[in-house]
Design a protein around this motif. Structure first.
Motif, mmCIF file in Angstrom:
data_model
loop_
_atom_site.group_PDB
_atom_site.id
_atom_site.type_symbol
_atom_site.label_atom_id
_atom_site.label_comp_id
_atom_site.label_asym_id
_atom_site.label_seq_id
_atom_site.Cartn_x
_atom_site.Cartn_y
_atom_site.Cartn_z
ATOM 1 N N GLU A 159 0.980 -1.279 -0.024
ATOM 2 C CA GLU A 159 -0.183 0.006 -0.139
ATOM 3 C C GLU A 159 0.917 1.351 0.437
ATOM 4 N N ALA A 160 1.838 1.552 0.358
ATOM 5 C CA ALA A 160 2.647 2.443 0.612
ATOM 6 C C ALA A 160 3.888 2.962 -0.738
ATOM 7 N N LEU A 161 3.584 2.174 -0.982
ATOM 8 C CA LEU A 161 4.333 1.499 -2.361
ATOM 9 C C LEU A 161 3.314 2.220 -3.340
ATOM 10 N N ILE A 194 -9.817 -7.825 -18.984
ATOM 11 C CA ILE A 194 -10.905 -6.731 -19.436
ATOM 12 C C ILE A 194 -11.531 -7.574 -20.493
ATOM 13 N N ARG A 195 -10.973 -8.320 -21.327
ATOM 14 C CA ARG A 195 -11.877 -9.193 -22.354
ATOM 15 C C ARG A 195 -12.119 -10.433 -22.010
ATOM 16 N N PRO A 196 -12.384 -11.504 -22.732
ATOM 17 C CA PRO A 196 -12.156 -12.812 -22.721
ATOM 18 C C PRO A 196 -10.787 -13.340 -22.998
ATOM 19 N N ASP A 197 -10.539 -12.274 -23.472
ATOM 20 C CA ASP A 197 -8.929 -11.952 -24.806
ATOM 21 C C ASP A 197 -7.880 -11.424 -24.541
ATOM 22 N N ALA A 198 -7.862 -10.335 -23.630
ATOM 23 C CA ALA A 198 -7.085 -10.131 -23.213
ATOM 24 C C ALA A 198 -7.039 -9.137 -21.417
ATOM 25 N N GLY A 199 -6.051 -8.423 -21.055
ATOM 26 C CA GLY A 199 -5.867 -8.334 -19.559
ATOM 27 C C GLY A 199 -4.996 -6.653 -20.252
ATOM 28 N N GLU A 200 -5.318 -6.105 -19.519
ATOM 29 C CA GLU A 200 -4.671 -4.857 -18.472
ATOM 30 C C GLU A 200 -3.679 -4.419 -18.064
ATOM 31 N N LEU A 201 -2.466 -4.403 -18.063
ATOM 32 C CA LEU A 201 -1.261 -3.485 -17.514
ATOM 33 C C LEU A 201 -1.748 -2.705 -16.778
ATOM 34 N N LYS A 202 -1.444 -2.492 -15.194
ATOM 35 C CA LYS A 202 -1.406 -1.003 -14.283
ATOM 36 C C LYS A 202 -0.513 -1.366 -13.309
ATOM 37 N N ARG A 203 -0.244 -0.262 -12.577
ATOM 38 C CA ARG A 203 0.005 0.500 -11.638
ATOM 39 C C ARG A 203 1.483 -0.547 -12.093
ATOM 40 N N LEU A 204 2.651 -0.393 -13.127
ATOM 41 C CA LEU A 204 4.061 -0.459 -12.840
ATOM 42 C C LEU A 204 4.513 0.770 -12.652
ATOM 43 N N TYR A 205 5.882 -0.436 -11.330
ATOM 44 C CA TYR A 205 5.688 1.342 -10.981
ATOM 45 C C TYR A 205 7.350 0.393 -9.848
ATOM 46 N N VAL A 206 8.517 1.076 -10.638
ATOM 47 C CA VAL A 206 9.572 1.242 -9.662
ATOM 48 C C VAL A 206 10.683 2.148 -8.840
ATOM 49 N N ARG A 207 10.656 2.015 -7.399
ATOM 50 C CA ARG A 207 10.657 3.296 -6.750
ATOM 51 C C ARG A 207 12.823 3.502 -7.591
ATOM 52 N N PRO A 208 12.180 5.197 -7.257
ATOM 53 C CA PRO A 208 14.224 5.930 -7.933
ATOM 54 C C PRO A 208 15.152 5.006 -7.540
ATOM 55 N N GLN A 209 15.179 4.583 -6.249
ATOM 56 C CA GLN A 209 15.499 4.209 -6.036
ATOM 57 C C GLN A 209 16.466 2.168 -6.296
ATOM 58 N N ALA A 210 16.198 2.258 -6.968
ATOM 59 C CA ALA A 210 16.131 0.758 -7.578
ATOM 60 C C ALA A 210 15.453 1.275 -9.568
ATOM 61 N N ASN A 211 16.204 2.164 -10.015
ATOM 62 C CA ASN A 211 15.818 2.089 -11.505
ATOM 63 C C ASN A 211 17.194 2.056 -11.876
#
Length: 137
Positions: A5-7, A69-86
């Protein structure tokens, strides 16, 4: 769960900043957007996948969700990497993991809704072979 949750609150703060720069609404807070994640079991099998990444000392440094989101498809969301791990290609690795998860669930398409001002994500998507389409519902 508190670390995730914090991330995500951190992630939403970054995204809202980019959305405001792109001319989007300014009345949301990161905590407002957490409501879309908390009760959402669609991010877990069999309807989705949650990927988290920890560093060498077990700190949570990245996440990415995928939901159907559909029978044949998904949605990618909330992709995040903290700056110190870039700089370690964690975003690319999480997308690759989510592509494999989508295939395992029988999906043929992954859609991503990216804020126009999120140049890092746009570059990563282009590098990984995603193509631009019109907005989807």
């Amino acid at each position: 769960m508190a670390a995730l949750e914090a991330l995500l609150v951190e992630f939403y703060g970054v995204v809202l900043g980019k959305l405001r720069v792109a001319g989007g609404p300014s009345h949301y807070t990161p905590e407002d957007l957490m409501v879309s994640f908390r009760p959402n079991v669609r991010n877990l099998p069999p309807d989705g996948c949650l990927v988290v990444v920890h560093d060498a000392v077990n700190r949570l440094v990245g996440c990415c969700t995928l939901h159907q989101i559909r029978p044949d498809a998904g949605e990618l969301k909330r992709l995040y990497v903290r700056p110190q791990a870039n700089g370690h290609r964690l975003g690319q690795q999480m997308i690759t993991t989510q592509i494999a998860a989508a295939r395992a669930m029988g999906w043929h398409n992954i859609l991503i809704n990216v804020v126009k001002g999120n140049q890092d994500m746009l570059r990563l998507c282009a590098k990984m072979g995603f193509r631009f389409i019109d907005r989807y519902p």
